[in-house]
Design a protein around this motif. Sequence first.
Motif, mmCIF file in Angstrom:
data_model
loop_
_atom_site.group_PDB
_atom_site.id
_atom_site.type_symbol
_atom_site.label_atom_id
_atom_site.label_comp_id
_atom_site.label_asym_id
_atom_site.label_seq_id
_atom_site.Cartn_x
_atom_site.Cartn_y
_atom_site.Cartn_z
ATOM 1 N N THR A 33 46.504 -49.150 -72.310
ATOM 2 C CA THR A 33 47.800 -49.754 -72.611
ATOM 3 C C THR A 33 47.647 -51.030 -73.431
ATOM 4 O OG1 THR A 33 48.789 -48.849 -70.593
ATOM 5 C CG2 THR A 33 49.883 -50.748 -71.590
ATOM 6 N N ARG A 34 46.611 -51.794 -73.144
ATOM 7 C CA ARG A 34 46.375 -53.036 -73.883
ATOM 8 C C ARG A 34 45.834 -52.781 -75.290
ATOM 9 N NH1 ARG A 34 45.405 -58.048 -70.444
ATOM 10 N NH2 ARG A 34 46.473 -57.553 -68.480
ATOM 11 N N GLY A 35 45.529 -51.539 -75.588
ATOM 12 C CA GLY A 35 45.048 -51.191 -76.914
ATOM 13 C C GLY A 35 43.568 -51.426 -77.119
ATOM 14 N N TRP A 36 42.840 -51.689 -76.045
ATOM 15 C CA TRP A 36 41.410 -51.936 -76.156
ATOM 16 C C TRP A 36 40.611 -50.640 -76.045
ATOM 17 C CZ3 TRP A 36 41.370 -56.378 -71.979
ATOM 18 C CH2 TRP A 36 42.132 -57.458 -72.457
ATOM 19 N N LEU A 37 41.007 -49.786 -75.117
ATOM 20 C CA LEU A 37 40.283 -48.538 -74.861
ATOM 21 C C LEU A 37 40.906 -47.425 -75.702
ATOM 22 C CD1 LEU A 37 38.065 -47.211 -73.062
ATOM 23 C CD2 LEU A 37 39.896 -46.598 -71.474
ATOM 24 N N PRO A 38 40.140 -46.816 -76.603
ATOM 25 C CA PRO A 38 40.701 -45.748 -77.438
ATOM 26 C C PRO A 38 41.223 -44.590 -76.591
ATOM 27 C CG PRO A 38 38.595 -46.481 -78.315
ATOM 28 C CD PRO A 38 38.747 -47.119 -76.968
ATOM 29 N N THR A 39 42.354 -44.026 -76.987
ATOM 30 C CA THR A 39 42.980 -42.943 -76.226
ATOM 31 C C THR A 39 42.064 -41.736 -76.042
ATOM 32 O OG1 THR A 39 45.214 -43.626 -76.821
ATOM 33 C CG2 THR A 39 44.906 -41.318 -76.221
ATOM 34 N N PRO A 40 41.281 -41.307 -77.046
ATOM 35 C CA PRO A 40 40.391 -40.163 -76.800
ATOM 36 C C PRO A 40 39.416 -40.404 -75.661
ATOM 37 C CG PRO A 40 40.615 -40.551 -79.152
ATOM 38 C CD PRO A 40 41.265 -41.708 -78.472
ATOM 39 N N LEU A 41 38.894 -41.632 -75.552
ATOM 40 C CA LEU A 41 37.978 -41.938 -74.456
ATOM 41 C C LEU A 41 38.728 -41.982 -73.130
ATOM 42 C CD1 LEU A 41 35.340 -42.728 -73.155
ATOM 43 C CD2 LEU A 41 35.712 -45.082 -73.936
ATOM 44 N N ALA A 42 39.918 -42.575 -73.122
ATOM 45 C CA ALA A 42 40.715 -42.616 -71.896
ATOM 46 C C ALA A 42 41.039 -41.202 -71.416
ATOM 47 C CB ALA A 42 42.007 -43.405 -72.123
ATOM 48 N N THR A 43 41.386 -40.325 -72.339
ATOM 49 C CA THR A 43 41.691 -38.936 -71.993
ATOM 50 C C THR A 43 40.454 -38.229 -71.444
ATOM 51 O OG1 THR A 43 43.401 -38.847 -73.701
ATOM 52 C CG2 THR A 43 42.538 -36.747 -72.889
ATOM 53 N N HIS A 44 39.319 -38.451 -72.078
ATOM 54 C CA HIS A 44 38.062 -37.846 -71.624
ATOM 55 C C HIS A 44 37.724 -38.320 -70.208
ATOM 56 C CE1 HIS A 44 34.021 -36.112 -72.068
ATOM 57 N NE2 HIS A 44 33.575 -37.210 -71.486
ATOM 58 N N THR A 45 37.937 -39.600 -69.950
ATOM 59 C CA THR A 45 37.640 -40.158 -68.632
ATOM 60 C C THR A 45 38.532 -39.545 -67.563
ATOM 61 O OG1 THR A 45 36.916 -42.244 -69.629
ATOM 62 C CG2 THR A 45 37.574 -42.296 -67.311
ATOM 63 N N ARG A 46 39.818 -39.421 -67.864
ATOM 64 C CA ARG A 46 40.737 -38.818 -66.885
ATOM 65 C C ARG A 46 40.385 -37.348 -66.641
ATOM 66 N NH1 ARG A 46 44.587 -42.719 -69.167
ATOM 67 N NH2 ARG A 46 44.932 -41.379 -70.980
ATOM 68 N N THR A 47 39.967 -36.649 -67.696
ATOM 69 C CA THR A 47 39.566 -35.244 -67.538
ATOM 70 C C THR A 47 38.358 -35.133 -66.614
ATOM 71 O OG1 THR A 47 40.382 -34.680 -69.738
ATOM 72 C CG2 THR A 47 38.768 -33.183 -68.755
ATOM 73 N N ARG A 48 37.393 -36.034 -66.778
ATOM 74 C CA ARG A 48 36.217 -36.034 -65.904
ATOM 75 C C ARG A 48 36.610 -36.329 -64.460
ATOM 76 N NH1 ARG A 48 30.922 -38.910 -66.872
ATOM 77 N NH2 ARG A 48 30.074 -36.987 -66.014
ATOM 78 N N LEU A 49 37.523 -37.269 -64.278
ATOM 79 C CA LEU A 49 38.002 -37.575 -62.929
ATOM 80 C C LEU A 49 38.630 -36.367 -62.279
ATOM 81 C CD1 LEU A 49 39.636 -41.148 -63.040
ATOM 82 C CD2 LEU A 49 37.794 -40.377 -61.535
ATOM 83 N N ASN A 50 39.467 -35.669 -63.030
ATOM 84 C CA ASN A 50 40.144 -34.483 -62.483
ATOM 85 C C ASN A 50 39.145 -33.374 -62.170
ATOM 86 O OD1 ASN A 50 42.639 -35.733 -62.739
ATOM 87 N ND2 ASN A 50 43.020 -34.909 -64.783
ATOM 88 N N GLN A 51 38.142 -33.221 -63.013
ATOM 89 C CA GLN A 51 37.123 -32.193 -62.775
ATOM 90 C C GLN A 51 36.339 -32.495 -61.504
ATOM 91 O OE1 GLN A 51 34.955 -32.270 -66.469
ATOM 92 N NE2 GLN A 51 36.211 -30.656 -67.416
ATOM 93 N N LYS A 52 35.984 -33.756 -61.324
ATOM 94 C CA LYS A 52 35.222 -34.131 -60.138
ATOM 95 C C LYS A 52 36.065 -33.981 -58.880
ATOM 96 C CE LYS A 52 31.923 -37.195 -62.372
ATOM 97 N NZ LYS A 52 31.337 -38.561 -62.438
ATOM 98 N N ALA A 53 37.368 -34.283 -59.006
ATOM 99 C CA ALA A 53 38.261 -34.115 -57.853
ATOM 100 C C ALA A 53 38.387 -32.637 -57.478
ATOM 101 C CB ALA A 53 39.626 -34.698 -58.170
ATOM 102 N N ALA A 54 38.441 -31.765 -58.496
ATOM 103 C CA ALA A 54 38.550 -30.334 -58.233
ATOM 104 C C ALA A 54 37.267 -29.766 -57.619
ATOM 105 C CB ALA A 54 38.861 -29.597 -59.524
ATOM 106 N N ASP A 55 36.116 -30.378 -57.984
ATOM 107 C CA ASP A 55 34.834 -29.905 -57.475
ATOM 108 C C ASP A 55 34.550 -30.396 -56.061
ATOM 109 O OD1 ASP A 55 34.429 -28.625 -59.856
ATOM 110 O OD2 ASP A 55 33.179 -30.229 -60.704
ATOM 111 N N SER A 56 35.227 -31.476 -55.658
ATOM 112 C CA SER A 56 34.930 -32.075 -54.350
ATOM 113 C C SER A 56 35.740 -31.399 -53.234
ATOM 114 C CB SER A 56 35.225 -33.559 -54.394
ATOM 115 O OG SER A 56 36.583 -33.810 -54.659
#
Length: 478
Positions: free
Chosen positions: A455-478
């Motif tokens: 939101t502050r414009g520091w973290l590029p959206t593609p990286l933020a999206t990739h990070t959230r995808t990894r979080l969701n994958q790990k949540a699904a695997d746990s």
Amino acid sequence: MMFEGDGGAWLGIDLGTQSVRALLVTGDGRVLGAGAAPLTGQRDGTRHEQDPEEWWKAVCTASRAALTGQRSLRLGGLAVCGTSGTVLLTDPEGRPLTPALMYDDGRAAPEAARVGTQPSWALPKALWLLEAYGRGRITHQPDVITARLTGGTTIPTDSSHALKTGYDAEHEAWPPQLAHLGEVLPEVVRPGTRLGEVSRAAAEATGIPAGTPVVAGMTDGCAAQIASGALRVGAWNSVLGTTLVLKGASARPVRDDAGVVYNHRAPDGSWLPGGASSVGAGALPTGADPAEMDSRAADHEPSGVLTYPLSSPGERFPFLAPEATAFTLGTPASEADRWAAVLQGVAFTERLCLDYLHYLGAPIDGPLTFTGGAARSAYWNQLRADVLGRPARVPEQIEPALGMAVLAAYGTGATASLVEAADRMVRIRTVLEPRASRTARFVEPYARLVDELETRGWLPTPLATHTRTRLNQKAADS
């Protein structure tokens, strides 16, 4: 050739921000002696300088302390590391002409914009020095010490320290766009290259025996990586001190168009990718007892506030944002809550760094090791393992000086490879396992931090999206 069992040892010297440390280590990893001497600096706004002569005096004090009582010992060699991006100008005899601009000196921002690097890199600071002082040879921090040790005047620099001065490690040459600097640029050799021997004058000053081989070192981040033993492909070392540095091992360079991740060349020609963040223990409140605050922070998992704990303005890794500043969302319930928020904020950033490396396609499936001054905190180590959700190792010795002792052993021919030297000399003290229930507690605040940085414009959206995808994958695997 000498190694374990023959009474020999190697000396590693680390030129840090606040002190010089020396470590005397045997071929099987036993520490025979250690010494340290404080350093001071001059800070004023974006200015951060040190006096190079003070480095030498501190090296003399630290080395003498490390070698106390070891007169009969055979010293196989030594190597020196320094802070990455610290640079000065010297005359043709190797004498300093200027103060040293430290890694976080920010006065060269216009030069950095002109050459397309981060202000923390040595190249823009070297250009600033040349414009301000008009003459001199570009010199890196350890070069001052190796020149004094060997009595040389034009000692080559190592490719590790030269990297942030624009050296092309892949082609092992200064790039054409720096050709106009000519003889101002130093000769460059690979780390581990023999530079000379300790002179009689240096021996009298330091206590290091005359004739001791001096080999080219690496930056402090690479030195800490060697000290961790994280040298096989996929292994990573997280160095946490005033700031946070992640260094890994790869068979090939990790490409990053944003320039956030850079690649050092290992002595054997393989690659050591990594990046340096501005978060770290430097953001912790001063004047408190760390052990007591760690104990109290355990009651705040997660903290009631969310903190991005920059030690100084501007961020370099896991994203590039020169305008970034530290922030806290919410009001801490207590000093313990504030302390907990900083510890957790650093761990969240560490996780985001690993997510960014995964985004770039870097191999990150090997063992993770914690080193640096903050690795003395057993609580923080476990917290980091919990936040990351992966095991971590803590060596017996967490000093970059150990990495230089290992490099010295390799550079003097005691082993066939740097990996072999590290396997013999690095001892693992603790293996931390993440606690699944604690890892789950930190998913939500980590996700909120990612959102806030985007939101502050520091973290590029593609990286933020990739990070959230990894979080969701790990949540699904746990």
